[in-house]
Design an enzyme around this catalytic site. Structure first.
Site, PDB file in Angstrom:
ATOM      1  N   THR A  79      54.451 -62.872  63.010  1.00  0.00           N
ATOM      2  CA  THR A  79      53.373 -63.453  63.806  1.00  0.00           C
ATOM      3  C   THR A  79      52.592 -64.479  62.994  1.00  0.00           C
ATOM      4  O   THR A  79      52.268 -65.560  63.484  1.00  0.00           O
ATOM      5  CB  THR A  79      52.433 -62.333  64.290  1.00  0.00           C
ATOM      6  OG1 THR A  79      53.209 -61.391  65.008  1.00  0.00           O
ATOM      7  CG2 THR A  79      51.345 -62.882  65.186  1.00  0.00           C
ATOM      8  N   GLU A  93      52.099 -59.436  72.221  1.00  0.00           N
ATOM      9  CA  GLU A  93      51.645 -58.226  71.545  1.00  0.00           C
ATOM     10  C   GLU A  93      50.163 -58.223  71.232  1.00  0.00           C
ATOM     11  O   GLU A  93      49.529 -57.186  71.249  1.00  0.00           O
ATOM     12  CB  GLU A  93      52.453 -58.021  70.257  1.00  0.00           C
ATOM     13  CG  GLU A  93      53.830 -57.469  70.568  1.00  0.00           C
ATOM     14  CD  GLU A  93      54.745 -57.474  69.371  1.00  0.00           C
ATOM     15  OE1 GLU A  93      54.397 -58.080  68.349  1.00  0.00           O
ATOM     16  OE2 GLU A  93      55.831 -56.885  69.478  1.00  0.00           O
ATOM     17  N   GLY A 134      52.402 -54.846  18.371  1.00  0.00           N
ATOM     18  CA  GLY A 134      51.434 -55.022  17.295  1.00  0.00           C
ATOM     19  C   GLY A 134      51.830 -56.032  16.246  1.00  0.00           C
ATOM     20  O   GLY A 134      51.362 -55.991  15.120  1.00  0.00           O
ATOM     21  N   LYS A 153      51.595 -61.057  18.843  1.00  0.00           N
ATOM     22  CA  LYS A 153      52.051 -62.020  19.849  1.00  0.00           C
ATOM     23  C   LYS A 153      50.869 -62.616  20.622  1.00  0.00           C
ATOM     24  O   LYS A 153      50.793 -63.830  20.809  1.00  0.00           O
ATOM     25  CB  LYS A 153      53.004 -61.333  20.845  1.00  0.00           C
ATOM     26  CG  LYS A 153      54.272 -60.808  20.216  1.00  0.00           C
ATOM     27  CD  LYS A 153      55.167 -60.163  21.232  1.00  0.00           C
ATOM     28  CE  LYS A 153      54.603 -58.902  21.850  1.00  0.00           C
ATOM     29  NZ  LYS A 153      54.407 -57.825  20.871  1.00  0.00           N
ATOM     30  N   GLU A 175      48.954 -57.135  30.332  1.00  0.00           N
ATOM     31  CA  GLU A 175      48.754 -55.918  29.549  1.00  0.00           C
ATOM     32  C   GLU A 175      47.283 -55.586  29.370  1.00  0.00           C
ATOM     33  O   GLU A 175      46.905 -54.443  29.353  1.00  0.00           O
ATOM     34  CB  GLU A 175      49.393 -56.080  28.171  1.00  0.00           C
ATOM     35  CG  GLU A 175      50.775 -55.498  28.111  1.00  0.00           C
ATOM     36  CD  GLU A 175      51.411 -55.676  26.749  1.00  0.00           C
ATOM     37  OE1 GLU A 175      50.867 -56.405  25.913  1.00  0.00           O
ATOM     38  OE2 GLU A 175      52.470 -55.081  26.541  1.00  0.00           O
ATOM     39  N   HIS A 204      62.918 -77.738  11.661  1.00  0.00           N
ATOM     40  CA  HIS A 204      61.946 -76.666  11.475  1.00  0.00           C
ATOM     41  C   HIS A 204      62.280 -75.849  10.243  1.00  0.00           C
ATOM     42  O   HIS A 204      63.413 -75.853   9.768  1.00  0.00           O
ATOM     43  CB  HIS A 204      61.890 -75.780  12.723  1.00  0.00           C
ATOM     44  CG  HIS A 204      63.190 -75.115  13.039  1.00  0.00           C
ATOM     45  ND1 HIS A 204      63.549 -73.934  12.477  1.00  0.00           N
ATOM     46  CD2 HIS A 204      64.199 -75.488  13.847  1.00  0.00           C
ATOM     47  CE1 HIS A 204      64.739 -73.592  12.922  1.00  0.00           C
ATOM     48  NE2 HIS A 204      65.165 -74.515  13.747  1.00  0.00           N
TER      49      HIS A 204
END
Lengths: 581, 101
Positions: A53, A77, A290, A293, A317, A461
């Site tokens: 709907t 309806e 731990g 991050k 988290e 890198h």
């Protein structure tokens, strides 16, 4: 999205030759390349509560408001009052639109208990009502929701079917773009087989619940005369209506930037070719619990805001307050950015929705906020909201989408302790441009953090492991000790460095001692040489003297011999002389 | 056939028939309706015929979907009967002129 993006797709559709009516439903016009077939009926089917709907209402109301196409809603309806209330939350004033003659709503009440069938009849009344409504507002769009209610109101199915066939033909003749909704049936799309009447476009809405988590999906089952994806597209219903996540493959033709942006950690920038990440690239930070991050992610967000960019942070988290507090403790204060509106923190529990819903939501917020930087912390949690393959394909699409928008996206990924380090739960590594790995280095009763760049496309890198320190002043990277003793970090590194210093000192002293010794020995040696030389000289002199003496005595002997010969009167002294020679 | 003449002797019947033009079904419905009324409600009924082609707005206002539709306005409760009333038995049941067995 919506309007601005509807334009290019519409011209595309026109090129294809089939005229289309844009729905204005976010994402749907992209999937269908412009909207629903203009002037033809479209069947929208699905189970109860799947949003049929709402689909019809949005198509109609957006058509009237945004595309200047008045419409008729024929409801079997819900009454006009119900509908009006339902769409008010979407920002539509149905009553006003009706008063302005842009929308006409006709509630058709069919109740079998009130009706006795006594012979032949047809549904001309329905046609008359619809015709009148269309003519009143000059409707270009019509929604019938849900036609199947008719089947519950009347018993003569054969008649109903022929009348429906007539209705669809009639709608086509009227040239209106129609949406007909139908209840999902067993083994077929609709309970009453409505799909046999509508052959142009069929859209299936699905609302499934798996493991107590519901997901809505939309699929274009059929679209005659137009290309369309047959994928299932997740969609969500929120305060702005239906929002479909277009999962069209974006391909690999998005433009790339050579601009570099800072990670917010100077030493990390220097590891990444000295300049940081590429703008528009995807960065993955993975590591066990731990390992820091979130700290790296927050530093990146902070750096983004510092550059004056809009940054969107999805936390799966921690609550926003918790992140703010925790990051302040390491010297990253995100509060001012929040206040200035540069940063938006969006926290939700991963178990709240299915993964598609999450992604649709991310998609929507990204489109609304239009950020330059997006952080998703962590993506691994999202995977718990779906099966692995689902999660994978969804993530791929999300990353693709962010890339296409030139958004620099940073994802964190929690790896389980036992897994291989180079493992992402949701196999997205191939799409990641820069992958930074954080790991615990456990040594001598101490746990330290190590960081290295696993890969970083398009830049030189560093391949070294750095010790990663989280201090009150922010994140610091230190060289780790890497030597014959292995890789050492923390106090072990410090101790090892002390030891190394001591050893170096000892070595220096030893060298000095050896040098002194050598000098002494050289002196001794030289003295010896001098002595030998003196001795040799002595012998040589002696030998010379001896030779002189010999010659002298020889001469004397000769002299005395010749004297003796002379005395004896010997002849030919020369012969004797020559004989001796 | 057990009609309820005894109870409804004095009741006034108001019936309204909705049609859409002069279709065979409409004509048949009018004919059948008159026949039923003459048989069972002689002298105490009124029939109003509404042609929705002439006044289509009434279809919405009166919630008419099927054509022809017969509405019993009085006596209450309102009853709706659809079809051309060729099935007399059902028509009588629908009008509550006959009890459904």
């Amino acid at each position: 999205m919506g309007k601005p993006e509807a334009l290019p797709t519409r011209t595309k559709a026109q090129r294809n030759g089939l005229p289309k009516a844009p729905t204005g439903i976010k994402g749907l016009d992209e999937i269908t390349l412009g909207g629903l077939p203009r002037g033809r009926p479209t069947l929208v089917c699905g189970g109860p509560g799947c949003g049929k709907t709402l689909f019809g209402l949005e198509f109609l109301l957006r058509g009237a408001r945004d595309f200047g196409e008045p419409g008729v809603f024929m409801a079997f309806e819900e009454t006009q009052q119900d509908l009006s209330q339902n769409v008010r939350s979407l920002g539509f004033d149905l009553d006003r639109m009706i008063a302005e003659n842009r929308i006409s709503v006709d509630y058709v009440h069919v109740d079998r208990s009130e009706i006795e069938e006594t012979g032949e009849y047809d549904l001309e009344g329905l046609f008359l009502r619809l015709g009148l409504a269309i003519d009143t507002v000059g409707a270009k769009r019509v929604v019938l929701d849900t036609l199947e209610s008719l089947f519950s109101g009347f018993t003569n199915e054969a008649l109903l079917r022929s009348e429906l066939r007539r209705l669809f033909r009639w709608l086509k003749e009227k040239g209106v773009t129609a949406v007909i909704t139908g209840e999902r049936g067993e083994g077929q799309l609709t309970r009453q087989g409505l799909e046999e009447y509508v052959s142009d476009c069929v859209i299936l809405l699905d609302h499934r619940v798996r493991e107590q988590v519901s997901t809505r999906r939309l699929r274009v089952v059929k679209y005659r005369g137009s290309t369309h994806g047959t994928n299932e597209h997740p969609f969500l219903i929120d305060e702005n209506g239906i929002h479909v996540l277009p999962l069209t493959s974006l391909g690999l033709d998005h433009s790339v930037s050579t601009e570099r942006i800072s990670s917010g950690i100077p030493r990390l920038d220097s590891m990444l070719g000295g300049e940081g990440y590429y703008r528009g690239s995807s960065i993955l930070i993975s590591g066990t619990a731990g390992t820091g991050k979130t700290s790296i992610a927050a530093s990146f967000a902070d750096a983004g805001c510092r550059r004056g960019e809009r940054c969107l942070y999805f936390a799966f988290e921690e609550s926003p307050q918790q992140i703010l507090r925790n990051m302040r403790s390491i010297g990253v204060d995100l509060n001012p950015w929040l206040k200035r509106g540069l940063l938006r923190l969006h926290a939700s529990r991963p178990t709240l929705h299915g993964i598609e819903m999450h992604l649709a939501l991310i998609h929507k917020i990204v489109n609304d906020f239009d950020p330059q930087v997006v952080v998703i912390d962590p993506i691994s949690n999202l995977a718990t909201a779906g099966t692995e393959s689902e999660a994978e394909s969804m993530m791929l699409r999300l990353i693709d989408h962010l890339k296409a928008r030139q958004v620099t996206a940073l994802f964190t990924n929690l790896t389980a302790g036992g897994d291989a380090w180079e493992h992402t739960d949701i196999g997205v590594s191939s799409l990641i441009d820069t992958w930074i790995l954080l790991r615990d280095i456990e040594l001598a009763g101490e746990r330290n953090r190590g960081l290295y760049v696993l890969k970083s496309r398009g830049m030189k890198h560093s391949n070294q492991i750095r010790e990663f320190l989280i201090t009150a002043e922010g994140i610091r990277l230190e060289d780790v000790y890497a030597g014959p003793e292995g890789v050492l970090t923390g106090s072990m590194r410090a101790a090892q460095e002390d030891r190394e210093r001591a050893a170096a000192l000892a070595r220096a002293q030893e060298t000095e001692r050896k040098q002194r010794d050598l000098a002494r020995r050289r002196a001794a040696l030289e003295a010896q040489i001098a002595a030998l030389r003196a001795e040799f000289q002595e012998v040589e002199d002696e030998t010379k003297i001896l030779a002189e003496e010999n010659r002298a005595s020889e001469q004397q002997l000769e002299a005395s011999r010749s004297a003796a010969a002379m005395r004896r009167g010997a002849d030919k002294p020369a012969l004797i002389k020559g004989k001796r020679k | 056939m057990s009609t309820r003449k005894s109870e409804g002797q004095e009741e006034k019947w108001e019936l309204r028939l909705y049609t859409a033009g002069q279709t065979p079904k409409s004509l048949a419905a009018v004919k059948n309706l008159r026949k039923v009324c003459e048989e069972h409600l002689a002298g105490r009924y009124e029939i109003e015929i509404v042609d929705l082609l002439k006044n289509p707005r009434l279809a919405k206002d009166h919630q008419i979907v099927a054509i022809p539709t017969l509405v019993r306005k009085l006596p209450v409760p309102i009853r709706k009967i659809i079809g051309d009333l060729s099935d007399t038995e059902r028509a009588l049941v629908g009008l509550q002129l006959k009890q459904l067995r």
